[in-house]
Design a protein around this motif. Structure first.
Motif, PDB file in Angstrom:
ATOM      1  N   GLY A  80      34.722  42.043  25.575  1.00  0.00           N
ATOM      2  CA  GLY A  80      33.433  43.215  25.290  1.00  0.00           C
ATOM      3  C   GLY A  80      32.796  43.548  26.349  1.00  0.00           C
ATOM      4  O   GLY A  80      33.103  43.638  27.554  1.00  0.00           O
ATOM      5  N   SER A  81      31.944  44.301  26.075  1.00  0.00           N
ATOM      6  CA  SER A  81      31.093  45.010  27.143  1.00  0.00           C
ATOM      7  C   SER A  81      30.421  43.888  28.019  1.00  0.00           C
ATOM      8  O   SER A  81      30.078  44.440  29.436  1.00  0.00           O
ATOM      9  CB  SER A  81      29.801  45.692  26.607  1.00  0.00           C
ATOM     10  OG  SER A  81      28.998  44.997  25.672  1.00  0.00           O
ATOM     11  N   ALA A  82      30.107  42.634  27.390  1.00  0.00           N
ATOM     12  CA  ALA A  82      29.493  41.554  28.590  1.00  0.00           C
ATOM     13  C   ALA A  82      30.523  41.019  29.322  1.00  0.00           C
ATOM     14  O   ALA A  82      30.394  40.010  30.122  1.00  0.00           O
ATOM     15  CB  ALA A  82      28.623  40.575  27.705  1.00  0.00           C
ATOM     16  N   GLY A  83      31.994  41.290  29.374  1.00  0.00           N
ATOM     17  CA  GLY A  83      32.983  40.798  30.026  1.00  0.00           C
ATOM     18  C   GLY A  83      33.904  39.952  29.180  1.00  0.00           C
ATOM     19  O   GLY A  83      33.961  40.109  27.860  1.00  0.00           O
ATOM     20  N   THR A  84      34.675  39.166  29.858  1.00  0.00           N
ATOM     21  CA  THR A  84      35.672  38.404  29.014  1.00  0.00           C
ATOM     22  C   THR A  84      35.329  36.906  28.988  1.00  0.00           C
ATOM     23  O   THR A  84      34.726  36.462  29.886  1.00  0.00           O
ATOM     24  CB  THR A  84      37.018  38.222  29.886  1.00  0.00           C
ATOM     25  OG1 THR A  84      37.608  39.511  30.305  1.00  0.00           O
ATOM     26  CG2 THR A  84      38.167  37.540  29.231  1.00  0.00           C
ATOM     27  N   THR A 114      31.791  46.963  37.359  1.00  0.00           N
ATOM     28  CA  THR A 114      33.119  46.490  37.358  1.00  0.00           C
ATOM     29  C   THR A 114      34.125  47.294  36.597  1.00  0.00           C
ATOM     30  O   THR A 114      35.155  47.782  37.211  1.00  0.00           O
ATOM     31  CB  THR A 114      33.108  45.116  36.966  1.00  0.00           C
ATOM     32  OG1 THR A 114      32.198  44.241  37.705  1.00  0.00           O
ATOM     33  CG2 THR A 114      34.481  44.377  37.440  1.00  0.00           C
ATOM     34  N   PHE A 115      33.859  47.577  35.292  1.00  0.00           N
ATOM     35  CA  PHE A 115      34.544  48.514  34.408  1.00  0.00           C
ATOM     36  C   PHE A 115      34.772  49.838  34.954  1.00  0.00           C
ATOM     37  O   PHE A 115      35.947  50.186  35.022  1.00  0.00           O
ATOM     38  CB  PHE A 115      33.979  48.463  33.014  1.00  0.00           C
ATOM     39  CG  PHE A 115      34.793  49.104  32.129  1.00  0.00           C
ATOM     40  CD1 PHE A 115      36.113  48.686  31.448  1.00  0.00           C
ATOM     41  CD2 PHE A 115      34.408  50.408  31.802  1.00  0.00           C
ATOM     42  CE1 PHE A 115      36.758  49.445  30.660  1.00  0.00           C
ATOM     43  CE2 PHE A 115      35.108  51.271  30.770  1.00  0.00           C
ATOM     44  CZ  PHE A 115      36.413  50.659  30.109  1.00  0.00           C
ATOM     45  N   ALA A 116      33.509  50.310  35.605  1.00  0.00           N
ATOM     46  CA  ALA A 116      33.632  51.956  35.963  1.00  0.00           C
ATOM     47  C   ALA A 116      34.433  51.731  37.133  1.00  0.00           C
ATOM     48  O   ALA A 116      35.481  52.839  37.377  1.00  0.00           O
ATOM     49  CB  ALA A 116      32.327  52.140  36.375  1.00  0.00           C
ATOM     50  N   THR A 117      34.578  50.831  38.339  1.00  0.00           N
ATOM     51  CA  THR A 117      35.341  50.836  39.238  1.00  0.00           C
ATOM     52  C   THR A 117      36.725  50.765  38.957  1.00  0.00           C
ATOM     53  O   THR A 117      37.540  51.410  39.514  1.00  0.00           O
ATOM     54  CB  THR A 117      34.834  49.735  40.173  1.00  0.00           C
ATOM     55  OG1 THR A 117      33.537  49.859  40.635  1.00  0.00           O
ATOM     56  CG2 THR A 117      35.879  49.787  41.435  1.00  0.00           C
ATOM     57  N   ASN A 164      34.468  51.904  27.352  1.00  0.00           N
ATOM     58  CA  ASN A 164      34.007  50.766  27.138  1.00  0.00           C
ATOM     59  C   ASN A 164      35.036  49.784  27.012  1.00  0.00           C
ATOM     60  O   ASN A 164      36.414  49.988  26.801  1.00  0.00           O
ATOM     61  CB  ASN A 164      32.943  50.676  26.133  1.00  0.00           C
ATOM     62  CG  ASN A 164      33.908  50.849  24.794  1.00  0.00           C
ATOM     63  OD1 ASN A 164      34.505  50.349  24.168  1.00  0.00           O
ATOM     64  ND2 ASN A 164      33.398  52.059  24.243  1.00  0.00           N
ATOM     65  N   PRO A 165      35.088  48.453  27.757  1.00  0.00           N
ATOM     66  CA  PRO A 165      35.897  47.488  27.690  1.00  0.00           C
ATOM     67  C   PRO A 165      36.902  47.089  26.388  1.00  0.00           C
ATOM     68  O   PRO A 165      37.945  47.208  26.178  1.00  0.00           O
ATOM     69  CB  PRO A 165      35.342  46.325  28.192  1.00  0.00           C
ATOM     70  CG  PRO A 165      34.182  46.773  28.987  1.00  0.00           C
ATOM     71  CD  PRO A 165      33.646  47.895  28.204  1.00  0.00           C
ATOM     72  N   GLU A 166      36.090  47.263  25.327  1.00  0.00           N
ATOM     73  CA  GLU A 166      36.660  46.769  24.101  1.00  0.00           C
ATOM     74  C   GLU A 166      37.510  47.765  23.477  1.00  0.00           C
ATOM     75  O   GLU A 166      38.630  47.552  22.973  1.00  0.00           O
ATOM     76  CB  GLU A 166      35.689  46.378  22.907  1.00  0.00           C
ATOM     77  CG  GLU A 166      34.482  47.369  22.579  1.00  0.00           C
ATOM     78  CD  GLU A 166      33.358  47.247  23.511  1.00  0.00           C
ATOM     79  OE1 GLU A 166      32.314  47.805  23.063  1.00  0.00           O
ATOM     80  OE2 GLU A 166      33.321  46.883  24.749  1.00  0.00           O
ATOM     81  N   SER A 187      41.173  39.712  33.301  1.00  0.00           N
ATOM     82  CA  SER A 187      40.706  38.936  34.405  1.00  0.00           C
ATOM     83  C   SER A 187      39.698  39.618  35.592  1.00  0.00           C
ATOM     84  O   SER A 187      38.721  38.970  35.826  1.00  0.00           O
ATOM     85  CB  SER A 187      42.034  38.570  35.222  1.00  0.00           C
ATOM     86  OG  SER A 187      42.591  39.804  35.855  1.00  0.00           O
ATOM     87  N   ALA A 188      39.591  40.793  35.466  1.00  0.00           N
ATOM     88  CA  ALA A 188      38.478  41.581  36.252  1.00  0.00           C
ATOM     89  C   ALA A 188      37.098  41.325  35.676  1.00  0.00           C
ATOM     90  O   ALA A 188      36.119  41.411  36.250  1.00  0.00           O
ATOM     91  CB  ALA A 188      38.956  42.948  36.290  1.00  0.00           C
ATOM     92  N   LEU A 189      37.144  41.159  34.330  1.00  0.00           N
ATOM     93  CA  LEU A 189      35.842  41.283  33.619  1.00  0.00           C
ATOM     94  C   LEU A 189      35.473  39.405  33.232  1.00  0.00           C
ATOM     95  O   LEU A 189      34.617  39.455  32.823  1.00  0.00           O
ATOM     96  CB  LEU A 189      35.683  42.106  32.422  1.00  0.00           C
ATOM     97  CG  LEU A 189      36.151  43.376  32.803  1.00  0.00           C
ATOM     98  CD1 LEU A 189      36.007  44.405  31.491  1.00  0.00           C
ATOM     99  CD2 LEU A 189      34.916  44.148  33.756  1.00  0.00           C
ATOM    100  N   MET A 190      36.172  38.580  33.749  1.00  0.00           N
ATOM    101  CA  MET A 190      35.957  37.362  33.412  1.00  0.00           C
ATOM    102  C   MET A 190      34.874  37.094  34.089  1.00  0.00           C
ATOM    103  O   MET A 190      34.323  37.169  35.295  1.00  0.00           O
ATOM    104  CB  MET A 190      37.101  36.405  34.039  1.00  0.00           C
ATOM    105  CG  MET A 190      37.048  34.980  33.844  1.00  0.00           C
ATOM    106  SD  MET A 190      37.286  34.731  31.873  1.00  0.00           S
ATOM    107  CE  MET A 190      39.092  35.093  31.714  1.00  0.00           C
TER     108      MET A 190
END
Length: 240
Positions: free
Chosen positions: A66-70, A91-94, A215-217, A237-240
């Protein structure tokens, strides 16, 4: 993307052991992996509310994004789905930034002292070593990527019509442009990539997204729907 805080809805969700499918405006988390006795209740792609409670059994593991990561949820008992903490927007934007053809290219680290594999810095790069379905959000700016920057190898890309083209990497660069004028990228089309260090040749099938989720989700859900498992793993893994 967060649930409206309503006492009656919150109470109902807290009592539920299995997630209810919610309207898209309320979605906050997507299941990206699950295992254990309750895995069937949490298939990949299932959407959960961030404030929802789920009940797991011993041996269960559910990974949500989700938006706060994995977040990996495990262990018997009741668990809140959403992670508490700052959203990983930077991190998500990059990871999802679209790069133009004139961008400055940078090389990858020449080896990893920890032995960990080098991964793509951008989710839209086409990994020359990875077969499978590859989602792209912009068919006019496709990039090939290689794990290491040594040498200046040339790779051959072919399609089902027996057409082919050669794409070269510059010394010190991990990415190079796909020649769209010579071989356009088409949704559902498959391509083979052959070159140094690839045996057998890589097979890539492109899936063009209608829009790029912001957004991540939503991106995770789109990747799951298209079968882009390699990119889903990278995102998780990038958002862990």
């Amino acid at each position: 993307m967060y649930l409206v805080r309503n006492f009656s809805i919150g109470a109902a969700l807290a009592c539920a052991s299995v997630a209810v499918v919610l309207p898209s405006a309320a979605l906050a988390e997507v299941v990206v992996a699950s295992s254990g006795p309750s895995a069937g209740q949490f298939p990949v792609g299932k959407k959960l509310g961030s404030s929802e409670q789920i009940t797991l059994k011993s041996g269960d593991t559910v990974t949500v994004l989700g938006s706060a990561g994995t977040r990996v949820i495990s262990g018997a008992g009741s668990h809140r789905v959403g992670a508490r903490g700052a959203a990983k927007r930077s991190t998500f934007a990059t990871l999802t930034r679209q790069r133009d053809a004139a961008r400055v290219r940078t090389g990858a680290v020449r080896g990893d002292l920890t032995g960990a594999p080098v991964t793509r810095s951008n989710i839209w790069y086409v990994d020359v070593t990875q077969s499978g379905t590859m989602c792209i959000a912009d068919g006019a700016a496709v990039q090939l990527w290689r794990p290491l920057a040594e040498g200046a190898p040339t790779y051959m890309v072919g399609n089902a019509a027996q057409n082919h083209m050669h794409l070269a990497f510059a010394e010190g660069s991990t990415s190079t442009d796909w020649n769209l004028a010579q071989m356009p990228v088409e949704d559902g089309a498959s391509y083979t990539i052959a070159g140094p260090g690839i045996e057998p040749a890589t097979n890539v099938t492109f899936a063009v997204l209608d829009t790029q989720p912001d957004n991540p989700e939503d991106l995770a859900a789109a990747l799951i729907a298209k079968g882009c498992t390699g990119q889903l793993e990278l995102l998780s893994s990038a958002l862990m």
